[in-house]
Design a protein around this motif. Structure first.
Motif, PDB file in Angstrom:
ATOM      1  N   PRO A 100       0.845  -1.203   0.000  1.00 53.78           N
ATOM      2  CA  PRO A 100       0.000   0.000   0.000  1.00 53.78           C
ATOM      3  C   PRO A 100       0.875   1.245   0.000  1.00 53.78           C
ATOM      4  CG  PRO A 100       0.092  -0.915   2.204  1.00 53.78           C
ATOM      5  CD  PRO A 100       0.850  -1.874   1.308  1.00 53.78           C
ATOM      6  N   CYS A 101       0.289   2.380  -0.333  1.00 49.61           N
ATOM      7  CA  CYS A 101       1.116   3.580  -0.486  1.00 49.61           C
ATOM      8  C   CYS A 101       0.675   4.784   0.342  1.00 49.61           C
ATOM      9  CB  CYS A 101       1.210   3.976  -1.954  1.00 49.61           C
ATOM     10  SG  CYS A 101      -0.367   4.382  -2.741  1.00 49.61           S
ATOM     11  N   PRO A 102      -0.021   4.608   1.463  1.00 45.34           N
ATOM     12  CA  PRO A 102      -0.367   5.806   2.243  1.00 45.34           C
ATOM     13  C   PRO A 102       0.870   6.378   2.923  1.00 45.34           C
ATOM     14  CG  PRO A 102      -0.918   3.856   3.491  1.00 45.34           C
ATOM     15  CD  PRO A 102      -0.506   3.380   2.115  1.00 45.34           C
ATOM     16  N   PRO A 103       1.067   7.680   2.897  1.00 44.76           N
ATOM     17  CA  PRO A 103       2.193   8.260   3.637  1.00 44.76           C
ATOM     18  C   PRO A 103       2.176   7.878   5.121  1.00 44.76           C
ATOM     19  CG  PRO A 103       1.322   9.858   2.093  1.00 44.76           C
ATOM     20  CD  PRO A 103       0.376   8.693   2.075  1.00 44.76           C
ATOM     21  N   LEU A 104       1.007   7.523   5.651  1.00 44.30           N
ATOM     22  CA  LEU A 104       0.922   7.095   7.048  1.00 44.30           C
ATOM     23  C   LEU A 104       1.733   5.841   7.322  1.00 44.30           C
ATOM     24  CD1 LEU A 104      -2.882   7.639   7.818  1.00 44.30           C
ATOM     25  CD2 LEU A 104      -0.960   8.907   8.778  1.00 44.30           C
ATOM     26  N   VAL A 147       5.353  10.303   9.711  1.00 51.10           N
ATOM     27  CA  VAL A 147       4.132  10.946   9.238  1.00 51.10           C
ATOM     28  C   VAL A 147       2.947  10.554  10.115  1.00 51.10           C
ATOM     29  CG1 VAL A 147       2.515  11.160   7.311  1.00 51.10           C
ATOM     30  CG2 VAL A 147       4.977  11.063   6.868  1.00 51.10           C
ATOM     31  N   ALA A 148       2.880   9.272  10.464  1.00 54.73           N
ATOM     32  CA  ALA A 148       1.764   8.779  11.277  1.00 54.73           C
ATOM     33  C   ALA A 148       1.820   9.282  12.709  1.00 54.73           C
ATOM     34  CB  ALA A 148       1.761   7.252  11.268  1.00 54.73           C
ATOM     35  N   ALA A 149       3.037   9.577  13.201  1.00 56.48           N
ATOM     36  CA  ALA A 149       3.227  10.077  14.569  1.00 56.48           C
ATOM     37  C   ALA A 149       2.590   9.125  15.579  1.00 56.48           C
ATOM     38  CB  ALA A 149       2.689  11.493  14.697  1.00 56.48           C
ATOM     39  N   GLU A 153      -0.618   1.603  14.617  1.00 55.11           N
ATOM     40  CA  GLU A 153      -1.783   1.038  13.948  1.00 55.11           C
ATOM     41  C   GLU A 153      -1.426   0.337  12.647  1.00 55.11           C
ATOM     42  OE1 GLU A 153      -4.766   4.039  13.506  1.00 55.11           O
ATOM     43  OE2 GLU A 153      -4.696   4.627  15.617  1.00 55.11           O
ATOM     44  N   LEU A 154      -0.300   0.711  12.035  1.00 55.55           N
ATOM     45  CA  LEU A 154       0.111   0.089  10.773  1.00 55.55           C
ATOM     46  C   LEU A 154       1.372  -0.752  10.933  1.00 55.55           C
ATOM     47  CD1 LEU A 154      -0.625   2.900   8.150  1.00 55.55           C
ATOM     48  CD2 LEU A 154      -1.969   0.856   8.662  1.00 55.55           C
TER      49      LEU A 154
END
Length: 243
Positions: free
Chosen positions: A9-13, A18-20, A25-26
């Motif tokens: 997957p490609c979410p910046p999170l 970025v997710a901080a 969670e990921l």
């Protein structure tokens, strides 16, 4: 010849900075990405292509830069080591390829790396044409690895970026099954662009390129593993390994 591929997957999170506070969670998705990329590196590719959607279709040369500054994080990435003759002013990587570059740096990959930015509205025919650029055709001498970046539907819940669409869960189920089976049913290869746009599927064009490349070089032979499947934040995320 394409020897192995990782689908992520490609979410910046996915990038913890970025997710901080939401980074844990990921964690499972990151671990699955590490495993899938490890399988590609174990296949010994001569060149690794990072493939993802973006607004400026084309090739990104080794050393191309990406950034997460637009997401409030002072973090830059490179697509491998730059060539000695690299030109100044190269186009910046889109977020999908920036996340891919981050994953490769996390894996410790130092080999030849290039990026391939595909149009979100690209057709299966365009994907087939792109395969020749990336793999050199069926007689290509180089061993090629793919890192394919893309998300499923973004309409799984009322809080999802695209709100709730009752069709989304079924589409994600079909995507997951195709990634699990080397797209033997052809679902990825024929996924409708209009439907994908309505459900905000960012992975359609990159997955179609992967399907076309794998079929060209291996037919329906190989081993596929679906390492992760979930919809945090109402978006379908998948991690798969094709070897």
């Amino acid at each position: 010849m394409l020897v192995a591929a990782a689908v992520c997957p490609c979410p910046p999170l996915l990038v913890p900075e970025v997710a901080a506070g939401a980074a844990p969670e990921l964690d499972a998705a990151r671990a699955a990405c590490d495993e899938a990329i490890g399988a590609v590196l174990a296949a010994g590719p001569d060149v690794l292509w990072v493939i993802g959607g973006g607004p400026r279709p084309g090739v990104h040369k080794p050393g191309a830069r990406g950034s997460f500054r637009s997401f409030g994080v002072d973090l830059d990435v490179r697509l491998g080591a730059p060539e000695k003759t690299a030109e100044a002013g190269a186009l910046a990587l889109p977020p999908s390829l920036s996340v891919g570059a981050w994953l490769l740096a996390r894996a410790g990959w130092t080999g030849q790396t290039r990026g391939y930015e595909v149009a979100q509205d690209g057709t299966p025919f365009a994907a087939a044409d792109g395969v020749r650029d990336l793999t050199g055709g069926p007689t290509g001498a180089q061993r090629v690895g793919f890192l394919v970046m893309g998300d499923g539907t973004a309409c799984r819940t009322v809080k999802a970026p695209g709100y709730l669409d009752e069709r989304a869960e079924g589409v994600d189920m079909r995507i997951a099954e195709s990634l699990r089976t080397l797209d033997r049913d052809g679902y990825l290869a024929q996924l409708d662009a209009g439907l994908a746009a309505e459900l905000k599927v960012s992975g359609r064009a990159p997955w179609q390129l992967l399907s076309a490349a794998w079929t060209q070089d291996h037919g329906d032979h190989g081993t596929a593993r679906l390492l992760y499947e979930d919809a945090p934040y109402g978006v379908g995320y998948f991690v798969a390994s094709w070897t």
